[in-house]
Design an enzyme around this catalytic site. Structure first.
Site, PDB file in Angstrom:
ATOM      1  N   ASP A  67     -16.827  41.112  28.935  1.00 20.92           N
ATOM      2  CA  ASP A  67     -17.840  41.581  29.882  1.00 20.92           C
ATOM      3  C   ASP A  67     -19.080  42.113  29.176  1.00 20.92           C
ATOM      4  O   ASP A  67     -19.089  42.291  27.948  1.00 20.92           O
ATOM      5  CB  ASP A  67     -17.245  42.668  30.805  1.00 20.92           C
ATOM      6  N   ASP A 136      -9.023  53.408  36.830  1.00 28.43           N
ATOM      7  CA  ASP A 136      -8.749  52.875  38.174  1.00 28.43           C
ATOM      8  C   ASP A 136      -7.915  51.588  38.117  1.00 28.43           C
ATOM      9  O   ASP A 136      -7.787  50.882  39.111  1.00 28.43           O
ATOM     10  CB  ASP A 136     -10.069  52.633  38.938  1.00 28.43           C
ATOM     11  N   HIS A 138      -8.507  48.880  36.308  1.00 27.64           N
ATOM     12  CA  HIS A 138      -9.211  47.607  36.102  1.00 27.64           C
ATOM     13  C   HIS A 138      -8.914  47.000  34.737  1.00 27.64           C
ATOM     14  O   HIS A 138      -8.628  47.706  33.779  1.00 27.64           O
ATOM     15  CB  HIS A 138     -10.729  47.750  36.323  1.00 27.64           C
ATOM     16  N   GLU A 143     -12.812  45.493  39.239  1.00 27.58           N
ATOM     17  CA  GLU A 143     -12.556  46.762  39.901  1.00 27.58           C
ATOM     18  C   GLU A 143     -11.569  46.568  41.054  1.00 27.58           C
ATOM     19  O   GLU A 143     -11.302  45.438  41.463  1.00 27.58           O
ATOM     20  CB  GLU A 143     -13.892  47.317  40.437  1.00 27.58           C
TER      21      GLU A 143
END
Ligand code: F6R
Length: 259
Positions: A67, A136, A138, A143
């Site tokens: 990313d 979270d 990910h 997400e």
């Protein structure tokens, strides 16, 4: 999923680096998927050490990063281009033309994302994907709510991720809101996957990913669908696992394990 637990961050990083070296020694022209963030720092440091001291060779390796933030020029200290160059690439013998990192500054994101997917295919697919995990749950910047068959695309970061990553920026408001990220589907096509996590702040996400149901709300849980995914943890990240004793037992009984 295979769960490998080591007492410290350093030992976890070394165990994961050993796994990477195993792939490179078997397939010198391997295609590797790379992660950024604080978790893989120790792993990259160990790979650099192996390159310098043990001649681990990257001359035929190709890499694809997971990313990149949208809007940061490659020279920005927090861009993943900059991170990878400073932390890893400039210390090893990988040819620059073999390095692929998503563009955070392209004028045509859909076309770029398709080109990135096509490039992975053209290079034969990813042999070994390295992953971290967000608090979270990910993987890459997929997400909560991301499709488990998603592909490389533009993604809006969750507020939690922006807050978590603000520690790298001078002002919290500087954290980009968008990123370009490989999808969960892209990641799951890797032949081998290793996920690394350390610290108590990752324990809940790790437990949900490994022992919880497969759900797009914890995209790391999608790794349960991968035939050989391995998770390397330090004690703190492993401390909420309900099957902890079993993972330790498996490790003890693993063929070839020291007795
Ligand atoms: C970065 C990436 C992210 C990170 C995750 C954990 O390329 O793909 O999924 O792995 O946000 O970040 P750290 O390691 O900084 O806690």
């Amino acid at each position: 999923m295979e769960v490998i637990i080591r007492p410290t961050y350093q030992e976890m990083s070394q165990a994961a680096a050993h796994e990477v070296a195993k792939v490179l020694n078997t397939k010198p022209n391997a295609v590797m998927g790379m992660a950024t963030g604080s978790t893989p720092l120790g792993l990259y440091q160990e790979l650099v050490r192996m390159h310098v001291e043990e001649a681990l060779d990257f001359s035929q390796v190709t890499t694809f990063n997971l990313d990149e933030y949208v809007g940061l020029p490659v020279t920005h200290p927090q861009s993943y281009h900059h991170f990878m160059h400073e932390i890893f690439f400039r210390h090893i013998n990988i040819p620059p033309q073999n390095i692929y990192i998503p563009s955070g500054t392209t004028s045509n994101y859909p076309a770029f994302c398709q080109w990135y997917e096509d490039s992975i295919q053209r290079c034969g697919g990813i042999d070994l994907q390295i992953l971290g995990i967000g608090t979270d749950g990910h993987i890459a910047f997929n997400e909560p709510g991301s499709s488990l068959s998603s592909r490389t695309r533009l993604k809006t970061l969750a507020k939690q991720t922006i807050e978590d990553n603000s520690r790298f920026f001078e002002h919290p408001g500087e954290v980009p809101v968008y990123a370009i990220t490989m999808g969960v589907g892209t990641i799951l096509e890797a032949k081998e996957i290793i996920l690394i996590a350390n610290g108590a702040n990752k324990a809940a996400a790790i437990t949900a990913a490994i022992e919880g149901p497969i759900t797009s709300m914890i995209t790391a849980s999608g790794l349960q669908l991968h035939p050989t995914a391995k998770v390397f943890l330090d004690h703190e990240a492993a401390n909420q696992l309900s099957m902890r004793e079993y993972y330790d037992w498996l490790e003890e009984k693993r063929p070839g394990a020291p007795r």
